[in-house]
Write a protein that holds these residues in place. Structure first.
Motif, short mmCIF file in Angstrom:
data_model
loop_
_atom_site.label_atom_id
_atom_site.label_comp_id
_atom_site.label_asym_id
_atom_site.label_seq_id
_atom_site.Cartn_x
_atom_site.Cartn_y
_atom_site.Cartn_z
N SER A 134 29.93 91.70 -84.73
CA SER A 134 30.35 92.43 -85.93
C SER A 134 29.19 92.81 -86.83
O SER A 134 29.33 93.70 -87.68
CB SER A 134 31.33 91.57 -86.75
OG SER A 134 32.46 91.20 -85.99
N ALA A 135 28.05 92.15 -86.69
CA ALA A 135 26.94 92.33 -87.63
C ALA A 135 26.47 93.78 -87.70
O ALA A 135 26.22 94.31 -88.79
CB ALA A 135 25.78 91.41 -87.26
N GLU A 136 26.34 94.42 -86.55
CA GLU A 136 25.82 95.78 -86.56
C GLU A 136 26.74 96.71 -87.35
O GLU A 136 26.28 97.54 -88.15
CB GLU A 136 25.67 96.29 -85.13
CG GLU A 136 24.95 97.63 -85.05
CD GLU A 136 24.54 97.99 -83.64
OE1 GLU A 136 23.73 98.93 -83.49
OE2 GLU A 136 25.01 97.33 -82.69
N ARG A 137 28.04 96.56 -87.16
CA ARG A 137 28.99 97.39 -87.90
C ARG A 137 28.97 97.06 -89.39
O ARG A 137 28.98 97.95 -90.25
CB ARG A 137 30.41 97.17 -87.34
CG ARG A 137 31.52 97.80 -88.18
CD ARG A 137 32.88 97.54 -87.57
NE ARG A 137 33.17 96.14 -87.37
CZ ARG A 137 33.62 95.33 -88.31
NH1 ARG A 137 33.85 95.78 -89.55
NH2 ARG A 137 33.88 94.05 -88.05
N LEU A 138 28.93 95.78 -89.73
CA LEU A 138 28.97 95.39 -91.13
C LEU A 138 27.70 95.80 -91.88
O LEU A 138 27.75 96.14 -93.07
CB LEU A 138 29.16 93.88 -91.24
CG LEU A 138 30.52 93.34 -90.80
CD1 LEU A 138 30.50 91.82 -90.76
CD2 LEU A 138 31.63 93.84 -91.71
N LEU A 139 26.57 95.77 -91.19
CA LEU A 139 25.29 96.05 -91.84
C LEU A 139 24.87 97.51 -91.75
O LEU A 139 23.89 97.91 -92.39
CB LEU A 139 24.20 95.17 -91.23
CG LEU A 139 24.37 93.66 -91.42
CD1 LEU A 139 23.35 92.90 -90.59
CD2 LEU A 139 24.25 93.29 -92.90
N ALA A 140 25.57 98.30 -90.97
CA ALA A 140 25.19 99.70 -90.79
C ALA A 140 25.27 100.47 -92.11
O ALA A 140 26.16 100.21 -92.93
CB ALA A 140 26.10 100.35 -89.76
N PRO A 141 24.35 101.40 -92.35
CA PRO A 141 24.46 102.26 -93.54
C PRO A 141 25.81 102.97 -93.56
O PRO A 141 26.30 103.43 -92.52
CB PRO A 141 23.32 103.26 -93.36
CG PRO A 141 22.33 102.55 -92.48
CD PRO A 141 23.16 101.72 -91.54
N LYS A 142 26.42 103.05 -94.72
CA LYS A 142 27.76 103.64 -94.84
C LYS A 142 27.73 104.79 -95.84
O LYS A 142 27.23 104.63 -96.96
CB LYS A 142 28.78 102.59 -95.27
CG LYS A 142 29.00 101.49 -94.24
CD LYS A 142 29.94 100.42 -94.74
CE LYS A 142 30.20 99.36 -93.68
NZ LYS A 142 28.96 98.67 -93.26
N ARG A 143 28.25 105.93 -95.42
CA ARG A 143 28.37 107.05 -96.33
C ARG A 143 29.45 106.75 -97.37
O ARG A 143 30.53 106.27 -97.04
CB ARG A 143 28.75 108.32 -95.57
CG ARG A 143 27.60 108.97 -94.83
CD ARG A 143 26.58 109.60 -95.77
NE ARG A 143 27.19 110.58 -96.66
CZ ARG A 143 27.37 111.86 -96.36
NH1 ARG A 143 26.99 112.33 -95.18
NH2 ARG A 143 27.92 112.68 -97.24
#
Length: 530
Positions: A134-143
């Protein structure tokens, strides 16, 4: 009333074969301490015999640990998340492959049954897998929506806090130690952790496996010592604090964190209620009550200490609960034969005994248990059910943290909810009914961070994708879920304004520009923009 238990397993005189002197020595070397440091000897709850000799960290050792952690964290934060993920999935595999060793360690230094220790193994495997994936999704830059549609490009970023201090307790030495370090590390932080000395071997075992899985040196370090010796540097150097322990200690640490303006997440004490509604499946509820009350000998933050049973079924539920409780097999065995194990520390035995003795002196009715069992080991205490508990008794509203449950009648659902909420604590609760919709409706009105319907505590705790924590005197912040990882990060907003900003274009007056923006805002509202 005494309990005539089934014959207990023979008290073990030696440690399991997996706990070799070489292993214990290797684990002890994982402690961050200077050569020649003073040592502390832990004892095995099952026997009271010496278990391990561990070096004690000094305040200078803690300062040095943070210095190394800060240097290591820079490189660790730059490590691609895909690589961090591989390390933690390998750790997942190692925990499952070496579980016999981990189970032996937990039993040896905590005194719990193998059944309860195994739940910690599964918990950490689930935790590592969940956050690794889940880390990659949670930490990904979000528009994010910009101030002006199209013209404002806004992004939410998450940066690691830096170095996190984790202070973990003795009662769940693997779940509380590794479980809180995993998301902090995956978020790109380094961790300096103080596990409770009594159960430090289990935490050190997790660290040992994590290093074998590929975690770089100094990213996760363990220090051991008394709060009076190393507590100040642990707080003075932390960028964030994760603490599990008593409410009294939590208040002091929260004050210290506030002085430094750093964030903190804390799971503290509880006096958790269970409500058995009139339509509950009695057999199932009794089994649930046993698990809720006596897992890890009641030394579980989310265990039940107050039980409210509907008048309509009280006279059937309570005898069945007493019968099931008195049939529990107590013992010290490095296998799955015992139903309930030992307490962990003499101070905990003293607290439990004092609470029960106080209640007895003030007229409580002992339905089952109520005494020590030195024939089984120095820290055994019988699972205890009490009725006619009154407010002047210490255990009425103080956390006992042992295998002691107070049972009360209630007249209707409103009465049950009111009484369940009559506590300064708000950690966990349990509701039993055949009507799922009713159970969820009752659950929503109980002031606790987690509520389980037709389960003791595992359903909510094991739902790693959902937050877990306390209300009121049971703590602040949450572990698990998105917050369980994102709390270890600093959120940053980057807003890029393109072409036109908030100032009027050249040639347009401020008054006219205000009218244009007013019209634009009305249009945005009309078209449903958020």
């Amino acid at each position: 009333m005494s309990i005539d238990h089934a014959p207990a397993p023979t008290r073990p005189s030696t440690l399991p074969a997996s706990l070799t002197p070489a292993l214990l020595t290797r684990l002890a070397r994982q402690v961050t301490a200077a050569p020649g440091a003073a040592t502390v000897t832990t004892t095995a709850p099952y026997t009271g015999e010496p278990l391990a000799e561990l070096p004690s960290s000094s305040a200078e050792d803690v300062e040095a640990a943070f210095a190394r952690a800060r240097a290591a964290q820079i490189h660790w934060a730059a490590t691609p998340i895909a690589e961090r993920k591989r390390i933690f999935l390998r750790f997942h595999d190692l925990v499952l492959e070496r579980q016999e060793q981990g189970l032996d360690l937990m039993q040896a230094e905590n005194g719990k049954t193998r059944r309860d220790a195994f739940l910690e193994i599964t918990d950490i495997a689930i935790n590592a897998r969940h956050y690794a994936r889940s880390a990659e999704r949670l930490l990904a830059p979000k528009r994010r929506r910009g101030a002006l549609p199209v013209l404002t490009h806004t992004t939410e970023l998450h940066h690691p806090k830096g170095v996190v201090t984790v202070i973990s307790p003795w009662n769940y030495p693997l779940s509380m130690a590794a479980g809180d370090a995993i998301p902090a590390l995956l978020a790109g932080n380094a961790v300096v952790q103080k596990p409770d000395t009594q159960t430090a071997l289990t935490a050190l075992w997790a660290l040992d496996l994590m290093k074998e899985a590929g975690l770089p040196a100094d990213v996760w370090q363990m220090v051991i010592g008394r709060a009076g010796t190393i507590g100040d540097p642990l707080m003075a150097n932390a960028d964030y604090l994760m603490f599990t322990g008593s409410t009294a200690s939590g208040r002091k640490l929260a004050s210290a964190a506030g002085e430094r303006l750093i964030g903190a997440s804390m799971e503290l004490g509880g006096k958790n209620p269970m409500i058995v509604l009139p339509d509950a499946d009695i057999d199932r509820a009794v089994e649930g009550a046993v698990m809720a009350s006596f897992s890890s000998a009641g030394q579980l933050c989310v265990s039940i200490e107050r039980m409210y049973v509907a008048d309509e079924i009280y006279d059937r539920f309570v005898p069945a609960f007493v019968e099931r409780t008195t049939a529990l097999r107590l013992g010290a065995a490095y296998d799955f034969s015992a139903d309930m194990g030992s307490l962990t520390t003499p101070s905990q035995l003293q607290t439990i005994s004092a609470h029960v003795d106080d209640a007895v002196a003030k007229g409580v009715t002992v339905l089952a248990g109520g005494k020590r069992r030195p024939d089984l080991g120095p820290l055994f205490y019988e699972p205890t059910l009490l009725a006619d508990v009154t407010p002047e008794m210490t255990l009425f509203d103080h956390e006992t943290f042992g295998p002691v449950v107070s049972i009360y009648r209630f007249t209707d659902v409103e009465d049950a909810i009111r009484r369940a909420n009559e506590s300064a604590y708000g950690l966990n609760a349990s509701v039993w009914t055949r009507d799922g919709a009713l159970g969820r409706a009752v659950a929503a009105r109980i002031h606790t961070g987690t509520v389980n319907v037709n389960d003791a505590y595992a359903a909510a705790w094991g739902s790693i994708d959902a937050p877990m924590g306390g209300m009121g005197d049971s703590g602040v912040g949450r572990r698990h879920g998105a917050e369980g990882l994102l709390k270890y990060t600093e959120a940053q907003t980057v807003a890029h304004q393109r072409l036109q900003g908030f100032q009027p274009p050249k040639g347009i007056s401020h008054e006219r520009w205000a009218g244009i923006l007013t019209g634009a805002l009305k249009v945005l509202k009309t078209v449903g923009a958020r």
